[in-house]
Design a protein around this motif. Structure first.
Motif, PDB file in Angstrom:
ATOM      1  N   SER A 109      52.622 -63.991  17.645  1.00 38.34           N
ATOM      2  CA  SER A 109      53.940 -64.144  18.455  1.00 38.34           C
ATOM      3  C   SER A 109      54.544 -62.798  18.847  1.00 38.34           C
ATOM      4  O   SER A 109      54.888 -62.591  19.778  1.00 38.34           O
ATOM      5  CB  SER A 109      54.924 -64.855  17.639  1.00 38.34           C
ATOM      6  OG  SER A 109      55.271 -64.171  16.399  1.00 38.34           O
ATOM      7  N   SER A 110      54.415 -61.715  18.175  1.00 37.24           N
ATOM      8  CA  SER A 110      55.009 -60.339  18.474  1.00 37.24           C
ATOM      9  C   SER A 110      54.129 -59.776  19.572  1.00 37.24           C
ATOM     10  O   SER A 110      54.735 -59.281  20.421  1.00 37.24           O
ATOM     11  CB  SER A 110      54.904 -59.482  17.097  1.00 37.24           C
ATOM     12  OG  SER A 110      53.556 -59.232  16.662  1.00 37.24           O
ATOM     13  N   ALA A 111      52.876 -59.878  19.535  1.00 37.79           N
ATOM     14  CA  ALA A 111      52.113 -59.306  20.645  1.00 37.79           C
ATOM     15  C   ALA A 111      52.259 -60.044  21.795  1.00 37.79           C
ATOM     16  O   ALA A 111      52.548 -59.526  23.072  1.00 37.79           O
ATOM     17  CB  ALA A 111      50.602 -59.332  20.255  1.00 37.79           C
ATOM     18  N   ALA A 112      52.425 -61.606  21.909  1.00 32.23           N
ATOM     19  CA  ALA A 112      52.529 -62.244  23.052  1.00 32.23           C
ATOM     20  C   ALA A 112      54.114 -62.090  23.738  1.00 32.23           C
ATOM     21  O   ALA A 112      54.146 -62.001  24.748  1.00 32.23           O
ATOM     22  CB  ALA A 112      52.510 -63.638  22.794  1.00 32.23           C
ATOM     23  N   GLU A 113      54.976 -61.885  22.776  1.00 29.43           N
ATOM     24  CA  GLU A 113      56.374 -61.528  23.315  1.00 29.43           C
ATOM     25  C   GLU A 113      56.436 -60.149  23.789  1.00 29.43           C
ATOM     26  O   GLU A 113      57.257 -59.852  25.002  1.00 29.43           O
ATOM     27  CB  GLU A 113      57.272 -61.499  21.941  1.00 29.43           C
ATOM     28  CG  GLU A 113      58.889 -61.345  22.448  1.00 29.43           C
ATOM     29  CD  GLU A 113      59.711 -61.625  21.407  1.00 29.43           C
ATOM     30  OE1 GLU A 113      60.845 -61.883  21.557  1.00 29.43           O
ATOM     31  OE2 GLU A 113      59.303 -61.349  20.045  1.00 29.43           O
ATOM     32  N   GLU A 114      55.551 -59.197  23.354  1.00 32.30           N
ATOM     33  CA  GLU A 114      55.726 -57.900  24.049  1.00 32.30           C
ATOM     34  C   GLU A 114      54.852 -57.831  25.496  1.00 32.30           C
ATOM     35  O   GLU A 114      55.349 -57.285  26.559  1.00 32.30           O
ATOM     36  CB  GLU A 114      54.760 -56.614  23.112  1.00 32.30           C
ATOM     37  CG  GLU A 114      54.858 -55.230  23.706  1.00 32.30           C
ATOM     38  CD  GLU A 114      54.120 -54.252  22.608  1.00 32.30           C
ATOM     39  OE1 GLU A 114      54.324 -53.339  22.973  1.00 32.30           O
ATOM     40  OE2 GLU A 114      54.073 -54.695  21.694  1.00 32.30           O
ATOM     41  N   CYS A 115      53.822 -59.049  25.482  1.00 34.20           N
ATOM     42  CA  CYS A 115      53.078 -59.043  26.693  1.00 34.20           C
ATOM     43  C   CYS A 115      54.160 -59.385  27.822  1.00 34.20           C
ATOM     44  O   CYS A 115      54.182 -59.149  29.013  1.00 34.20           O
ATOM     45  CB  CYS A 115      51.903 -59.979  26.713  1.00 34.20           C
ATOM     46  SG  CYS A 115      50.526 -59.110  25.756  1.00 34.20           S
ATOM     47  N   PHE A 116      55.214 -60.442  27.561  1.00 32.80           N
ATOM     48  CA  PHE A 116      55.995 -60.980  28.282  1.00 32.80           C
ATOM     49  C   PHE A 116      57.293 -60.684  28.512  1.00 32.80           C
ATOM     50  O   PHE A 116      58.281 -61.442  29.113  1.00 32.80           O
ATOM     51  CB  PHE A 116      55.766 -62.690  27.974  1.00 32.80           C
ATOM     52  CG  PHE A 116      54.487 -63.200  28.162  1.00 32.80           C
ATOM     53  CD1 PHE A 116      53.704 -63.077  29.242  1.00 32.80           C
ATOM     54  CD2 PHE A 116      53.889 -64.039  27.315  1.00 32.80           C
ATOM     55  CE1 PHE A 116      52.437 -63.725  29.333  1.00 32.80           C
ATOM     56  CE2 PHE A 116      52.624 -64.675  27.439  1.00 32.80           C
ATOM     57  CZ  PHE A 116      52.042 -64.267  28.566  1.00 32.80           C
ATOM     58  N   THR A 117      57.581 -59.607  27.963  1.00 31.87           N
ATOM     59  CA  THR A 117      58.987 -59.067  27.889  1.00 31.87           C
ATOM     60  C   THR A 117      58.706 -57.691  28.614  1.00 31.87           C
ATOM     61  O   THR A 117      59.022 -57.215  29.726  1.00 31.87           O
ATOM     62  CB  THR A 117      59.670 -59.217  26.608  1.00 31.87           C
ATOM     63  OG1 THR A 117      58.911 -58.305  25.575  1.00 31.87           O
ATOM     64  CG2 THR A 117      60.151 -60.397  26.189  1.00 31.87           C
ATOM     65  N   THR A 118      58.515 -56.809  27.433  1.00 31.09           N
ATOM     66  CA  THR A 118      58.277 -55.391  27.906  1.00 31.09           C
ATOM     67  C   THR A 118      57.277 -55.158  28.883  1.00 31.09           C
ATOM     68  O   THR A 118      57.426 -54.372  30.149  1.00 31.09           O
ATOM     69  CB  THR A 118      57.581 -54.452  26.665  1.00 31.09           C
ATOM     70  OG1 THR A 118      58.567 -54.708  25.692  1.00 31.09           O
ATOM     71  CG2 THR A 118      57.579 -52.940  27.077  1.00 31.09           C
ATOM     72  N   ASN A 119      56.214 -55.918  28.994  1.00 31.54           N
ATOM     73  CA  ASN A 119      54.994 -55.697  30.013  1.00 31.54           C
ATOM     74  C   ASN A 119      54.941 -56.963  30.835  1.00 31.54           C
ATOM     75  O   ASN A 119      53.816 -57.176  31.599  1.00 31.54           O
ATOM     76  CB  ASN A 119      53.703 -55.559  29.474  1.00 31.54           C
ATOM     77  CG  ASN A 119      53.575 -54.405  28.348  1.00 31.54           C
ATOM     78  OD1 ASN A 119      53.870 -53.267  28.972  1.00 31.54           O
ATOM     79  ND2 ASN A 119      53.356 -54.470  27.249  1.00 31.54           N
TER      80      ASN A 119
END
Length: 510
Positions: free
Chosen positions: A78-88
């Protein structure tokens, strides 16, 4: 004299050396051993999301794989997915545009396949504001109610009007698929293909064949997408079938547009014509065509309508089928939903969409179903437009992104007893803050979420309110997963049902 092939080889060697030197400076994600040319394709068996689960368990939640010549970032946390769809989110807003997708995507110009930019933003605006906004969904409430009531009526008649002794067996998959097709077709073109005790027309048969072929081919692994040397061979025959399907689909959708356009011309009163056009998506889009004919071409209208149709049928019917399967295997939850409906809606009328917000346990059942069996176990692929960082790893430009929602929804670090069906985990806000992405996230989040939740809630609530349900035998319902983009059941659901005595008068009046 230096040959052209020697120069090409030297350039390729220099680029490869440059890549090796630059990769040493970057911290790339873990990468399992790969084979020459095919990369990690040898590791995959259907369904793909399970193969990626095994890789994540062995090598970690962020992996950089190679599908032939295509670099692929696989995210399973979830942390990596969230980074993909927020920051990136902007970086990953593009689609990979695989060669096999060209034929069914109008050359990558549909809502689901077009790259991030003005065209995609306009399609998104049309879908979210003109077609799927809350006011639009409210105006089509009667369509969904009528189709769900028609399903209940047909099931009632199939049980011989409640006069047969005991329970009747039914294979629910086809009934639910027809329900979803009717709802989407009425919203798109104002047509119903199933029900009303009429035989299935030739048009309906063609339509179903086209939709089922699109689902099947959409989930087909085409090696030519990842191995350029195979693109001209087409030894799997995928390209040939895609070209044929594209022609059939376009002809079918064009007939719908022409039929609507001709019917409108026959109406003499302009006011009546305008009123008629507001009843479905094709009418709405033809009105927009008058204001901007160069943009809202028939081809654009066909592609948008079919992409919404394809996204809104199999997904919803599969979700209802999974929910019913889970409830049949968990009788206490089924009883709890029925008691909630009886207490808050009663037996004097059928469940309505307005009731759904007042049925919290039914909503918990739907949420738990989407957690265990998301309609898109792997979110539609994205592609990076520039180099970026995810979880501290460097992700090269041009990398395809696959997010394993199935793994994230069953992550033991987030969910207690992750494989167990437990709707109570969502009661009283207990599920808040626990990450679920059944409809995606960020700019490319599915715009049809509101429609799907209304349709699934209304259909599931009506089936439970109107009928008693039980398994065919003592054994639990088979919960095996089949291959495909939308996570179908491997074995279609068969169940025993009987009209509830308290609902027979209501059902008889439908």
């Amino acid at each position: 004299m230096v040959s052209l092939s020697s120069i090409s080889f030297a350039l390729a060697l220099l680029l490869f050396i440059r890549f090796l030197l630059s990769s040493k400076k970057r911290r790339l994600p873990p990468c399992p051993p790969a084979l020459p040319f095919i990369g990690h394709l040898y590791l995959f068996k259907k369904p793909l999301h399970h193969a990626l689960v095994r890789l994540a368990d062995r090598h970690g939640p962020v992996l950089l794989l190679r599908f032939g010549s295509v670099p692929v970032l696989v995210v399973s946390s979830s942390s990596a997915a969230e980074e993909c769809f927020t920051t990136n989110d902007v970086t990953f807003a593009n689609r990979p545009n695989l060669p096999s997708g060209k034929h069914l995507s109008n050359n990558y110009t549909t809502l689901g396949t077009s790259n991030y930019g003005p065209h995609w933003r306009n399609l998104r605006r049309i879908a979210t504001i003109e077609l799927l906004s809350s006011p639009r969904l409210l105006s089509s409430t009667d369509v969904r109610a009528e189709e769900v009531h028609e399903l209940a009526r047909r099931l009632f008649l199939n049980s011989k009007g409640g006069t047969s002794e005991g329970f009747v067996k039914v294979e629910l998959k086809s009934w639910l698929f027809e329900l979803a097709l009717n709802i989407m077709m009425r919203m798109i073109a104002g047509k119903r293909y199933y029900g009303n005790d009429a035989g299935v027309s030739e048009e309906a048969r063609q339509f179903r064949e086209i939709v089922e072929a699109a689902f099947s081919l959409g989930g087909t692994s085409n090696l030519g997408d990842f191995l350029p040397m195979l693109r001209w061979v087409d030894f799997q025959g995928v390209r040939k079938r895609l070209v044929s399907l594209q022609k059939r689909r376009d002809e079918f959708m064009q007939r719908l547009i022409d039929e609507y356009r001709n019917a409108s011309l026959e109406i003499k009163q302009e006011e009546e014509a305008e009123k008629k056009k507001k009843k479905n998506m094709i009418g709405d889009l033809l009105l927009l065509q008058k204001t901007d004919p160069e943009y809202y071409t028939d081809q654009t209208i066909k592609a948008l309508c079919f992409s919404l149709l394809q996204a809104g049928t199999d997904t919803s019917s599969n979700t209802i089928e999974w929910a019913m399967s889970l409830l049949l295997n968990n009788g206490e939850a089924l009883t709890k939903v029925r008691e909630e409906i009886d207490a808050r809606v009663g037996n004097e009328r059928l469940v309505e969409e307005a009731d759904l917000s007042n049925l919290p346990y039914l909503q918990c059942v739907i949420a738990e179903t989407l957690r265990l069996y998301p309609a898109g176990p792997l979110l539609l692929p994205h592609k990076s437009t520039s180099e970026c960082a995810v979880e501290g790893y460097s992700i090269p430009q041009g990398t395809m992104l696959l997010v394993n929602a199935y793994y994230i929804h069953r992550d033991a670090k987030t969910w207690e007893e992750p494989a167990k069906f437990k709707p109570e985990r969502f009661e009283n806000g207990k599920g808040e803050g626990k990450w679920m992405i059944p409809f995606g996230m960020g700019r490319r989040r599915c715009p049809g979420e509101g429609l799907a939740m209304r349709e699934v809630g209304l259909a599931l609530g009506t089936l439970i309110q109107c009928f008693e349900w039980k398994r065919v035998g003592e054994e639990e319902v088979d919960m095996s997963e089949g291959p495909g983009l939308t996570l179908p059941k491997a074995v279609p659901l068969e169940a025993m049902y009987s009209p509830r005595q308290a609902m027979i008068n209501i059902l008889a009046g439908l």
